[in-house]
Design an enzyme around this catalytic site. Structure first.
Site, PDB file in Angstrom:
ATOM      1  N   ARG A 108      -4.243 -10.029   4.406  1.00 56.32           N
ATOM      2  CA  ARG A 108      -4.577  -9.990   2.970  1.00 56.32           C
ATOM      3  C   ARG A 108      -3.345  -9.502   2.233  1.00 56.32           C
ATOM      4  O   ARG A 108      -2.935  -8.355   2.400  1.00 56.32           O
ATOM      5  CB  ARG A 108      -5.766  -9.066   2.732  1.00 56.32           C
ATOM      6  CG  ARG A 108      -6.249  -9.028   1.301  1.00 56.32           C
ATOM      7  CD  ARG A 108      -7.445  -8.102   1.135  1.00 56.32           C
ATOM      8  NE  ARG A 108      -7.935  -8.115  -0.230  1.00 56.32           N
ATOM      9  CZ  ARG A 108      -7.414  -7.395  -1.218  1.00 56.32           C
ATOM     10  NH1 ARG A 108      -6.365  -6.610  -0.994  1.00 56.32           N
ATOM     11  NH2 ARG A 108      -7.912  -7.469  -2.445  1.00 56.32           N
ATOM     12  N   LYS A 122       0.821  -1.220   0.000  1.00 51.23           N
ATOM     13  CA  LYS A 122       0.000   0.000   0.000  1.00 51.23           C
ATOM     14  C   LYS A 122       0.853   1.267   0.000  1.00 51.23           C
ATOM     15  O   LYS A 122       2.019   1.259   0.380  1.00 51.23           O
ATOM     16  CB  LYS A 122      -0.969  -0.034   1.179  1.00 51.23           C
ATOM     17  CG  LYS A 122      -2.069  -1.075   0.903  1.00 51.23           C
ATOM     18  CD  LYS A 122      -3.383  -0.750   1.507  1.00 51.23           C
ATOM     19  CE  LYS A 122      -4.422  -1.728   0.968  1.00 51.23           C
ATOM     20  NZ  LYS A 122      -5.411  -2.102   1.940  1.00 51.23           N
TER      21      LYS A 122
HETATM   22  C1  9MG Z   1     -10.176  -5.082  -1.862  1.00 55.42           C
HETATM   23  N1  9MG Z   1      -9.206  -4.634  -0.891  1.00 55.42           N
HETATM   24  C2  9MG Z   1      -8.102  -3.872  -1.126  1.00 55.42           C
HETATM   25  N2  9MG Z   1      -7.453  -3.635   0.026  1.00 55.42           N
HETATM   26  C3  9MG Z   1      -8.155  -4.267   0.996  1.00 55.42           C
HETATM   27  C4  9MG Z   1      -8.010  -4.390   2.377  1.00 55.42           C
HETATM   28  O1  9MG Z   1      -7.017  -3.801   3.035  1.00 55.42           O
HETATM   29  N3  9MG Z   1      -8.912  -5.106   3.063  1.00 55.42           N
HETATM   30  C5  9MG Z   1      -9.962  -5.697   2.418  1.00 55.42           C
HETATM   31  N4  9MG Z   1     -10.836  -6.397   3.162  1.00 55.42           N
HETATM   32  N5  9MG Z   1     -10.158  -5.612   1.102  1.00 55.42           N
HETATM   33  C6  9MG Z   1      -9.277  -4.896   0.410  1.00 55.42           C
END
Ligand code: 9MG
Length: 284
Positions: free
Chosen positions: A264, A230
């Site tokens: 994730r 990110k």
């Molecule tokens: C779709 N998406 C992109 N970044 C995300 C994040 O940090 N959490 C979740 N649940 N979905 C995300």
């Protein structure tokens, strides 16, 4: 008398027919089926490439794969239901029987219904089922749901995010969404929450959330954290998206220390090793 207001965390996460133990951290591998993700040799080639990528992530140790056809990156424009459906449904069909729960990353209730019919076991909704149709689409089934916090819309959310106390506001929002989901009939062991790092948040907001993640434990449902690649990591390290692996791993470990149970990530193989080291340390 000591008060303990935190409801106990279920020892598992129920996603359709899958019951995932939360004894160890889980890894959700990201599969973006957007035009910039796979070389566009047409619809079938793209679906094949996305499914192959998902299977590679599973081989590398993903416990869940998250399939998304609409970019929610800052500044991203929305896509139509038809376009999103064409991107993700062929991938879900190809992943039938892949051995792990397949998650659908969408905020459209109609696509949730179609994805569940095509085999999705988890709905990852960056709008936390705020659409009553989305709540209805999931409540009537056995799928898991990931309720994420976002301030604003992807198109504009990074323009001027503002909070008085980001941790309190995000926590209270998620508590309300958990209550709404339960009231609609979604059992607590099907619910995950996510503070939504980078979704209408400055790097300072993201770091405050990461630092105070233990304050989310009182929600009584497992916490998912998504820091992988990110832009806050870019701000901290000065690195471009493709060079943020070390930063992503550091943030993932800090999230685990703060109590996150699901990560994730794009880089499953490397995250798995980091998680194994974390678990060995925790048990030593
Ligand atoms: C779709 N998406 C992109 N970044 C995300 C994040 O940090 N959490 C979740 N649940 N979905 C995300």
């Amino acid at each position: 008398m000591a008060l303990n207001p935190s409801p106990p965390l279920a020892p598992h996460l129920q996603c359709g027919t899958y019951r995932l133990s939360l004894d160890r951290p889980l890894i959700m591998g990201v599969v973006n089926v957007t035009p910039d993700s796979f070389s566009d040799g047409g619809q079938f080639a793209t679906a094949d490439a996305a499914a192959t990528h998902a299977r590679r992530l599973i081989d590398e140790g993903a416990d869940i794969v998250d399939i998304g056809g609409e970019s929610t990156r800052p500044g991203a424009a929305p896509v139509s239901l038809d376009e999103e459906r064409k991107r993700v449904l062929p991938v879900l069909e190809r992943l039938a029987g892949c051995g792990v729960p397949v998650s659908i990353d969408t905020r459209k209730a109609q696509l949730m219904r179609e994805a569940i019919a095509a085999g999705a076991s988890l709905v990852n909704d960056v709008t936390a089922l705020e659409d009553p149709e989305a709540t209805a689409a999931t409540a009537a089934t056995a799928v898991g749901v990931c309720l994420m916090h976002m301030q604003g819309e992807p198109h504009t959310m990074q323009q001027n995010p503002h909070y008085d106390d980001v941790v309190r506001e995000v926590r209270e929002y998620l508590a309300g969404r958990v209550r709404a989901a339960e009231a609609a009939g979604i059992a607590r062991d099907r619910i995950l929450v996510d503070p939504g790092f980078g979704f209408g948040k400055t790097p300072e907001h993201n770091l405050a959330l990461l630092k105070r993640l233990p304050e989310f434990a009182g929600l009584g449902v497992p916490l998912l954290a998504g820091w992988s690649r990110k832009s806050s990591l870019g701000r901290i390290t000065g690195r471009d998206t493709g060079e943020r692996l070390a930063g992503s791993l550091a943030a993932a470990l800090l999230a685990l220390l703060g109590g996150a149970r699901i990560l994730r990530v794009h880089d499953v193989k490397e995250t798995r090793d980091a998680v194994l080291v974390f678990e060995a340390w925790r048990k030593a």
